[in-house]
Motif scaffolding. Structure first.
Motif, PDB file in Angstrom:
ATOM      1  N   GLN A  44       0.812  -0.985  -0.076  1.00 50.72           N
ATOM      2  CA  GLN A  44       0.152   0.126   0.018  1.00 50.72           C
ATOM      3  C   GLN A  44       0.919   1.118  -0.144  1.00 50.72           C
ATOM      4  O   GLN A  44       1.728   1.303   0.870  1.00 50.72           O
ATOM      5  N   VAL A  45       0.892   2.145  -1.171  1.00 49.53           N
ATOM      6  CA  VAL A  45       1.628   3.310  -0.918  1.00 49.53           C
ATOM      7  C   VAL A  45       0.700   4.415  -1.149  1.00 49.53           C
ATOM      8  O   VAL A  45      -0.415   4.483  -1.773  1.00 49.53           O
ATOM      9  N   THR A  46       1.060   5.604  -0.293  1.00 44.56           N
ATOM     10  CA  THR A  46       0.258   6.849  -0.271  1.00 44.56           C
ATOM     11  C   THR A  46       1.068   7.750  -0.987  1.00 44.56           C
ATOM     12  O   THR A  46       2.296   8.354  -0.704  1.00 44.56           O
ATOM     13  N   ILE A  47       0.449   8.488  -2.192  1.00 43.51           N
ATOM     14  CA  ILE A  47       1.478   9.462  -2.663  1.00 43.51           C
ATOM     15  C   ILE A  47       0.419  11.034  -2.705  1.00 43.51           C
ATOM     16  O   ILE A  47      -0.619  10.856  -2.589  1.00 43.51           O
ATOM     17  N   VAL A  48       1.265  12.019  -2.671  1.00 41.00           N
ATOM     18  CA  VAL A  48       0.514  13.226  -2.421  1.00 41.00           C
ATOM     19  C   VAL A  48       0.546  13.975  -3.722  1.00 41.00           C
ATOM     20  O   VAL A  48       1.558  14.035  -4.572  1.00 41.00           O
ATOM     21  N   TYR A  49      -0.870  14.332  -4.266  1.00 38.09           N
ATOM     22  CA  TYR A  49      -0.779  15.071  -5.448  1.00 38.09           C
ATOM     23  C   TYR A  49      -1.161  16.564  -4.958  1.00 38.09           C
ATOM     24  O   TYR A  49      -2.041  16.753  -4.506  1.00 38.09           O
ATOM     25  N   ALA A  50      -0.461  17.667  -5.516  1.00 38.99           N
ATOM     26  CA  ALA A  50      -0.783  18.933  -5.314  1.00 38.99           C
ATOM     27  C   ALA A  50      -1.177  19.759  -6.516  1.00 38.99           C
ATOM     28  O   ALA A  50      -0.545  19.471  -7.784  1.00 38.99           O
ATOM     29  N   ARG A  51      -2.224  20.567  -6.177  1.00 41.25           N
ATOM     30  CA  ARG A  51      -2.651  21.375  -7.382  1.00 41.25           C
ATOM     31  C   ARG A  51      -3.459  22.425  -6.752  1.00 41.25           C
ATOM     32  O   ARG A  51      -3.853  22.432  -5.533  1.00 41.25           O
ATOM     33  N   GLY A  52      -3.737  23.782  -7.458  1.00 40.07           N
ATOM     34  CA  GLY A  52      -4.435  24.761  -6.753  1.00 40.07           C
ATOM     35  C   GLY A  52      -6.074  24.212  -6.634  1.00 40.07           C
ATOM     36  O   GLY A  52      -6.434  23.159  -6.675  1.00 40.07           O
ATOM     37  N   MET A  53      -6.511  25.079  -5.704  1.00 43.29           N
ATOM     38  CA  MET A  53      -7.906  24.624  -5.336  1.00 43.29           C
ATOM     39  C   MET A  53      -8.627  24.473  -6.629  1.00 43.29           C
ATOM     40  O   MET A  53      -8.670  25.226  -7.786  1.00 43.29           O
ATOM     41  N   ASP A  54      -9.529  23.379  -6.452  1.00 43.57           N
ATOM     42  CA  ASP A  54     -10.571  23.146  -7.500  1.00 43.57           C
ATOM     43  C   ASP A  54     -11.951  23.248  -7.026  1.00 43.57           C
ATOM     44  O   ASP A  54     -12.469  22.773  -6.284  1.00 43.57           O
ATOM     45  N   ALA A  55     -12.362  24.438  -7.614  1.00 41.63           N
ATOM     46  CA  ALA A  55     -13.845  24.561  -7.329  1.00 41.63           C
ATOM     47  C   ALA A  55     -14.808  23.514  -7.904  1.00 41.63           C
ATOM     48  O   ALA A  55     -16.041  23.596  -7.349  1.00 41.63           O
ATOM     49  N   THR A  56     -14.405  23.026  -8.823  1.00 44.14           N
ATOM     50  CA  THR A  56     -15.399  21.815  -9.395  1.00 44.14           C
ATOM     51  C   THR A  56     -15.025  20.458  -8.650  1.00 44.14           C
ATOM     52  O   THR A  56     -14.321  20.361  -7.990  1.00 44.14           O
ATOM     53  N   LYS A  57     -15.996  19.442  -9.181  1.00 43.27           N
ATOM     54  CA  LYS A  57     -15.695  18.127  -8.466  1.00 43.27           C
ATOM     55  C   LYS A  57     -14.571  17.198  -9.342  1.00 43.27           C
ATOM     56  O   LYS A  57     -14.324  16.175  -8.923  1.00 43.27           O
ATOM     57  N   ALA A  58     -13.954  17.965 -10.221  1.00 45.49           N
ATOM     58  CA  ALA A  58     -12.982  17.048 -11.004  1.00 45.49           C
ATOM     59  C   ALA A  58     -12.001  16.350 -10.500  1.00 45.49           C
ATOM     60  O   ALA A  58     -11.714  14.991 -10.497  1.00 45.49           O
ATOM     61  N   THR A  59     -11.188  16.793  -9.562  1.00 46.78           N
ATOM     62  CA  THR A  59     -10.031  16.417  -8.662  1.00 46.78           C
ATOM     63  C   THR A  59     -10.520  15.411  -8.161  1.00 46.78           C
ATOM     64  O   THR A  59      -9.853  13.924  -8.121  1.00 46.78           O
ATOM     65  N   ASP A  60     -11.666  15.299  -7.158  1.00 46.10           N
ATOM     66  CA  ASP A  60     -12.238  14.180  -6.469  1.00 46.10           C
ATOM     67  C   ASP A  60     -12.401  13.136  -7.286  1.00 46.10           C
ATOM     68  O   ASP A  60     -12.101  12.027  -6.881  1.00 46.10           O
ATOM     69  N   LYS A  61     -13.089  13.418  -8.188  1.00 46.05           N
ATOM     70  CA  LYS A  61     -13.571  12.269  -9.171  1.00 46.05           C
ATOM     71  C   LYS A  61     -12.468  11.322  -9.982  1.00 46.05           C
ATOM     72  O   LYS A  61     -12.471  10.381  -9.896  1.00 46.05           O
ATOM     73  N   ILE A  62     -11.341  12.035 -10.060  1.00 45.25           N
ATOM     74  CA  ILE A  62     -10.157  11.542 -11.100  1.00 45.25           C
ATOM     75  C   ILE A  62      -9.303  10.687  -9.813  1.00 45.25           C
ATOM     76  O   ILE A  62      -9.158   9.581 -10.137  1.00 45.25           O
ATOM     77  N   ILE A  63      -9.575  11.083  -8.712  1.00 48.72           N
ATOM     78  CA  ILE A  63      -8.697  10.381  -7.605  1.00 48.72           C
ATOM     79  C   ILE A  63      -9.579   9.288  -7.324  1.00 48.72           C
ATOM     80  O   ILE A  63      -8.919   7.919  -7.161  1.00 48.72           O
ATOM     81  N   GLU A  64     -11.030   9.234  -7.206  1.00 45.87           N
ATOM     82  CA  GLU A  64     -11.587   8.156  -7.075  1.00 45.87           C
ATOM     83  C   GLU A  64     -11.570   7.289  -8.063  1.00 45.87           C
ATOM     84  O   GLU A  64     -11.553   6.067  -7.867  1.00 45.87           O
ATOM     85  N   ALA A  65     -11.697   7.491  -9.381  1.00 50.67           N
ATOM     86  CA  ALA A  65     -11.386   6.416 -10.336  1.00 50.67           C
ATOM     87  C   ALA A  65     -10.222   5.860 -10.480  1.00 50.67           C
ATOM     88  O   ALA A  65     -10.103   4.648 -10.947  1.00 50.67           O
ATOM     89  N   PHE A  66      -9.128   6.606 -10.300  1.00 49.25           N
ATOM     90  CA  PHE A  66      -7.857   6.208 -10.102  1.00 49.25           C
ATOM     91  C   PHE A  66      -7.724   4.971  -9.047  1.00 49.25           C
ATOM     92  O   PHE A  66      -7.061   3.886  -9.126  1.00 49.25           O
TER      93      PHE A  66
END
Ligand code: GLC
Length: 434
Positions: A44-66
């Motif tokens: 089990q590996v945890t990686i950290v992904y950084a980006r600016g604030m996402d006002a939409t749901k896209a980032t959460d959805k991408i992480i979920e699908a991944f």
């Protein structure tokens, strides 16, 4: 008897485990990924992904699908400042200290040369080759923006181009302003309709977004800051006209009085709260304005090219790409995530849930993408993307950007004239580029 049985079962299991291990290490040998000596495919590996604030749901959805596809990799989202310059400085501080805290990060289109030169990010070529990623399937300009010294330092994730968004329940069809002067008139006339407080919203704070707004005005009057030969050419009558128009709009009675504190979040919030008939923003504005959970103007949003100056309409080229921290302790897992996010599946999620324009042109023909973003097929949008104007492409871009930010801010607040701003930018940028 009992003992014998257990022994043979045990050896059978051992063989099975060894075969499995051999298979998985086979698939992981070869080009790339050899920083991770240990075979941790099931770890089990945890990686950290950084980006600016996402006002939409896209980032959460991408992480979920991944994560669904890669149960052994957890992705922790680290939200960075939304202001591109503040985000840049946070990465530089962390990476100068050789911190391995962040694994994958999004880079603004104006940073890759600087990050590559400073050794902050990993060259991705061996991963790209190993996994047979076809860069020719990506937008050429977006790919080349992340190519420096012959290597690919990031994968393009989405393209941005400045656009005019308007309220279809306030602005009649055929009545969308085509020029900056028409905008000045119409924004004034429509202010107050349907309880709007303002006529127009833009980004006029002293930060990176101010540079993109300025590039648009300057280019729409035929001016440039740095030309294709790397010459500084901002002290021109065309650029001065553009700066003058920008100053006029930013000081008009129909923009918020504190417009010089507005970045993207301040302006998009005001727009989705129904406060203005017009806004200049990036494509994500459309998805956000149609998000029932956040917006009061769902279904009432239209998109058009930015108004024209003497030389036509011009959109600034923006966009983000994903890179791997050179000090990441999990480059293989980081690559898996980056590959997914910037690949067709990830970009499709970004387009549908985030309203972001893909860097894989074939996605513009995807039905679900078009259903979520009908304007992706409109001529005005396609032209804006195709002809978007780049900011100066130099490794010391932050220095150049700061000069532009300071001078344009001074012009907007009346501390210098447009002529003086152009003259000062000319001298200071020339010095910085020597
Ligand atoms: C958007 C653009 C980026 C630009 C920034 C300015 O995020 O994609 O390129 O620098 O806005 O605020």
């Amino acid at each position: 008897m009992r003992n014998v049985k257990w022994t043979s079962l045990f050896s059978l299991m051992l063989v099975f485990v060894l075969v499995l291990a051999a298979c998985s290490s086979d698939s992981e040998s070869g080009e790339g990924g050899n920083e991770d000596e240990k075979n941790d495919s099931e770890e089990q590996v945890t990686i950290v992904y950084a980006r600016g604030m996402d006002a939409t749901k896209a980032t959460d959805k991408i992480i979920e699908a991944f994560e669904e596809k890669h149960p052994n990799i957890n992705v922790e989202f680290r939200e960075m400042p939304s202001d591109s310059g503040a985000q840049h400085d946070a990465y530089v501080t962390s990476l100068n200290g050789k911190s391995s805290e962040i694994d994958v990060m999004d880079l603004d289109v104006v940073w890759p040369a600087e990050f590559a030169q400073a050794g902050y990010v990993m060259a991705l070529d061996r991963f790209i080759q190993k996994d047979g990623i076809e860069l020719s399937e990506y937008n050429e300009g977006a790919v080349s923006a992340a190519n420096f010294n012959g290597k690919q330092w990031a994968m393009p994730k989405f393209i941005d181009a400045g656009m005019l968004f308007y309220r279809t329940d306030i602005v009649e069809e055929g009545n969308v302003p085509k020029t900056w002067d028409e905008l000045l008139t119409k924004a004034g006339e429509l202010q107050g309709e349907k309880n709007t407080k303002f006529g127009y919203l833009m980004q006029a704070k002293q930060y990176e977004g101010l540079v993109t707004n300025a590039v648009e005005y300057i280019a729409s009057y035929g001016g440039q800051i740095v030309d294709e030969n790397g010459e500084v050419v901002v002290n021109s009558p065309e650029a001065i006209k553009g700066i003058k128009k920008m100053v006029e709009v930013a000081n008009a009675g129909f923009v918020p009085e504190n417009i010089t504190t507005f970045t993207e979040p301040e302006s998009h919030t005001s727009f989705i709260e129904g406060e203005s008939p017009f806004i200049r923003n990036w494509p994500y504005q459309y998805a956000l304005a149609n998000d029932k959970e956040q917006s009061e103007i769902v279904g009432n949003v239209g998109v058009a090219p930015l108004p024209e100056g003497d030389a036509g309409s011009a959109a600034a080229l923006g966009g983000w790409m994903s890179a791997i921290n050179a000090y990441s302790e999990h480059p293989k897992e980081a690559w898996e995530f980056l590959k997914f996010m910037t690949g067709p599946e990830g970009q499709k999620i970004s387009a549908i849930h985030g309203g972001l324009a893909p860097t894989i042109p074939s996605l513009f023909d995807d039905e679900e993408v078009l259903e979520a973003n009908p304007f992706f097929k409109e001529e005005g949008f396609v032209n804006a993307l195709d002809n978007a104007v780049s900011r100066p492409v130099v490794p010391n871009y932050p220095e150049i950007s700061e000069i532009i930010q300071i001078e344009i801010s001074k012009a907007i607040t009346g501390k210098v004239t447009a002529e003086e701003a152009a003259q000062n930018m000319q001298t200071k940028i020339e010095e910085a580029m020597q």
